[in-house]
Design a protein around this motif. Structure first.
Motif, PDB file in Angstrom:
ATOM      1  N   GLU A 182       0.830  -5.621   7.144  1.00  0.00           N
ATOM      2  CA  GLU A 182       0.738  -5.662   8.606  1.00  0.00           C
ATOM      3  C   GLU A 182       1.368  -6.948   9.138  1.00  0.00           C
ATOM      4  N   TYR A 183       1.112  -8.054   8.463  1.00  0.00           N
ATOM      5  CA  TYR A 183       1.697  -9.336   8.868  1.00  0.00           C
ATOM      6  C   TYR A 183       3.221  -9.277   8.811  1.00  0.00           C
ATOM      7  N   ALA A 184       3.771  -8.538   7.826  1.00  0.00           N
ATOM      8  CA  ALA A 184       5.226  -8.388   7.680  1.00  0.00           C
ATOM      9  C   ALA A 184       5.769  -7.274   8.585  1.00  0.00           C
ATOM     10  N   ASP A 185       4.879  -6.695   9.393  1.00  0.00           N
ATOM     11  CA  ASP A 185       5.253  -5.634  10.332  1.00  0.00           C
ATOM     12  C   ASP A 185       5.807  -4.395   9.618  1.00  0.00           C
ATOM     13  N   ILE A 186       5.169  -4.059   8.493  1.00  0.00           N
ATOM     14  CA  ILE A 186       5.522  -2.857   7.742  1.00  0.00           C
ATOM     15  C   ILE A 186       4.440  -1.814   8.008  1.00  0.00           C
ATOM     16  N   ILE A 216      -4.217  10.122  -9.532  1.00  0.00           N
ATOM     17  CA  ILE A 216      -3.916   8.734  -9.912  1.00  0.00           C
ATOM     18  C   ILE A 216      -5.195   8.079 -10.414  1.00  0.00           C
ATOM     19  N   THR A 217      -5.172   7.585 -11.636  1.00  0.00           N
ATOM     20  CA  THR A 217      -6.326   6.883 -12.183  1.00  0.00           C
ATOM     21  C   THR A 217      -6.260   5.429 -11.730  1.00  0.00           C
ATOM     22  N   ALA A 218      -7.235   5.028 -10.940  1.00  0.00           N
ATOM     23  CA  ALA A 218      -7.275   3.650 -10.437  1.00  0.00           C
ATOM     24  C   ALA A 218      -8.726   3.248 -10.280  1.00  0.00           C
ATOM     25  N   GLY A 219      -8.953   1.954 -10.281  1.00  0.00           N
ATOM     26  CA  GLY A 219     -10.315   1.448 -10.165  1.00  0.00           C
ATOM     27  C   GLY A 219     -10.805   1.389  -8.734  1.00  0.00           C
ATOM     28  N   CYS A 220      -9.947   1.710  -7.792  1.00  0.00           N
ATOM     29  CA  CYS A 220     -10.282   1.598  -6.377  1.00  0.00           C
ATOM     30  C   CYS A 220     -10.059   2.942  -5.697  1.00  0.00           C
ATOM     31  N   ALA A 221     -10.939   3.290  -4.788  1.00  0.00           N
ATOM     32  CA  ALA A 221     -10.841   4.568  -4.075  1.00  0.00           C
ATOM     33  C   ALA A 221      -9.859   4.510  -2.911  1.00  0.00           C
ATOM     34  N   LEU A 222      -9.309   3.307  -2.640  1.00  0.00           N
ATOM     35  CA  LEU A 222      -8.386   3.154  -1.514  1.00  0.00           C
ATOM     36  C   LEU A 222      -6.956   2.927  -1.989  1.00  0.00           C
ATOM     37  N   SER A 223      -6.026   3.537  -1.282  1.00  0.00           N
ATOM     38  CA  SER A 223      -4.603   3.332  -1.534  1.00  0.00           C
ATOM     39  C   SER A 223      -3.908   3.085  -0.210  1.00  0.00           C
ATOM     40  N   LEU A 224      -2.723   2.488  -0.288  1.00  0.00           N
ATOM     41  CA  LEU A 224      -1.915   2.237   0.913  1.00  0.00           C
ATOM     42  C   LEU A 224      -0.663   3.092   0.860  1.00  0.00           C
ATOM     43  N   GLU A 225      -0.400   3.772   1.946  1.00  0.00           N
ATOM     44  CA  GLU A 225       0.810   4.576   2.058  1.00  0.00           C
ATOM     45  C   GLU A 225       1.785   3.838   2.972  1.00  0.00           C
ATOM     46  N   PHE A 226       3.069   3.859   2.615  1.00  0.00           N
ATOM     47  CA  PHE A 226       4.077   3.182   3.426  1.00  0.00           C
ATOM     48  C   PHE A 226       5.409   3.908   3.291  1.00  0.00           C
ATOM     49  N   PRO A 227       6.337   3.687   4.240  1.00  0.00           N
ATOM     50  CA  PRO A 227       7.626   4.380   4.196  1.00  0.00           C
ATOM     51  C   PRO A 227       8.467   3.976   2.980  1.00  0.00           C
ATOM     52  N   VAL A 276       8.212  -4.316   0.266  1.00  0.00           N
ATOM     53  CA  VAL A 276       6.822  -4.244  -0.185  1.00  0.00           C
ATOM     54  C   VAL A 276       6.699  -4.799  -1.600  1.00  0.00           C
ATOM     55  N   LYS A 277       7.595  -4.404  -2.471  1.00  0.00           N
ATOM     56  CA  LYS A 277       7.570  -4.895  -3.862  1.00  0.00           C
ATOM     57  C   LYS A 277       7.698  -6.420  -3.895  1.00  0.00           C
ATOM     58  N   GLN A 278       8.583  -6.961  -3.070  1.00  0.00           N
ATOM     59  CA  GLN A 278       8.775  -8.410  -3.007  1.00  0.00           C
ATOM     60  C   GLN A 278       7.499  -9.107  -2.521  1.00  0.00           C
ATOM     61  N   ILE A 279       6.880  -8.573  -1.488  1.00  0.00           N
ATOM     62  CA  ILE A 279       5.642  -9.170  -0.966  1.00  0.00           C
ATOM     63  C   ILE A 279       4.548  -9.139  -2.024  1.00  0.00           C
TER      64      ILE A 279
END
Length: 80
Positions: free
Chosen positions: A20-24, A35-46, A53-56
């Motif tokens: 959000e800070y990077a205005d993405i 998807i096997t992950a330890g967290c129930a939350l994921s982020l979707e982005f364009p 995003v990878k760089q950040i």
């Protein structure tokens, strides 16, 4: 759209703030059961924002399970 999966809610919320800070544009959503992950939350982005995003994530040392795209009915890790 791409999806970032996390192992902790703390990292998911931190990544959301950084994007959000990077205005993405991003949306918090439940992690798909495929998807096997330890967290129930994921982020979707364009998909067009993948490099930024990878760089950040790397610069800010955000711990992620992976960045995924949906192919047919499966999620595929971009880094696999």
């Amino acid at each position: 759209m791409l999806l970032i999966a996390f192992d902790s809610t703390q990292q998911a919320l931190r990544a959301e703030m950084l994007l959000e800070y990077a205005d993405i544009e991003n949306d918090m959503r439940p992690t798909p059961k495929e998807i096997t992950a330890g967290c129930a939350l994921s982020l979707e982005f364009p998909k067009e924002e993948y490099k930024r995003v990878k760089q950040i994530i790397e610069e800010e040392r955000v711990e992620v399970r992976g960045i995924f795209f949906k192919k047919d009915d499966q999620y595929v890790n971009m880094d696999a």
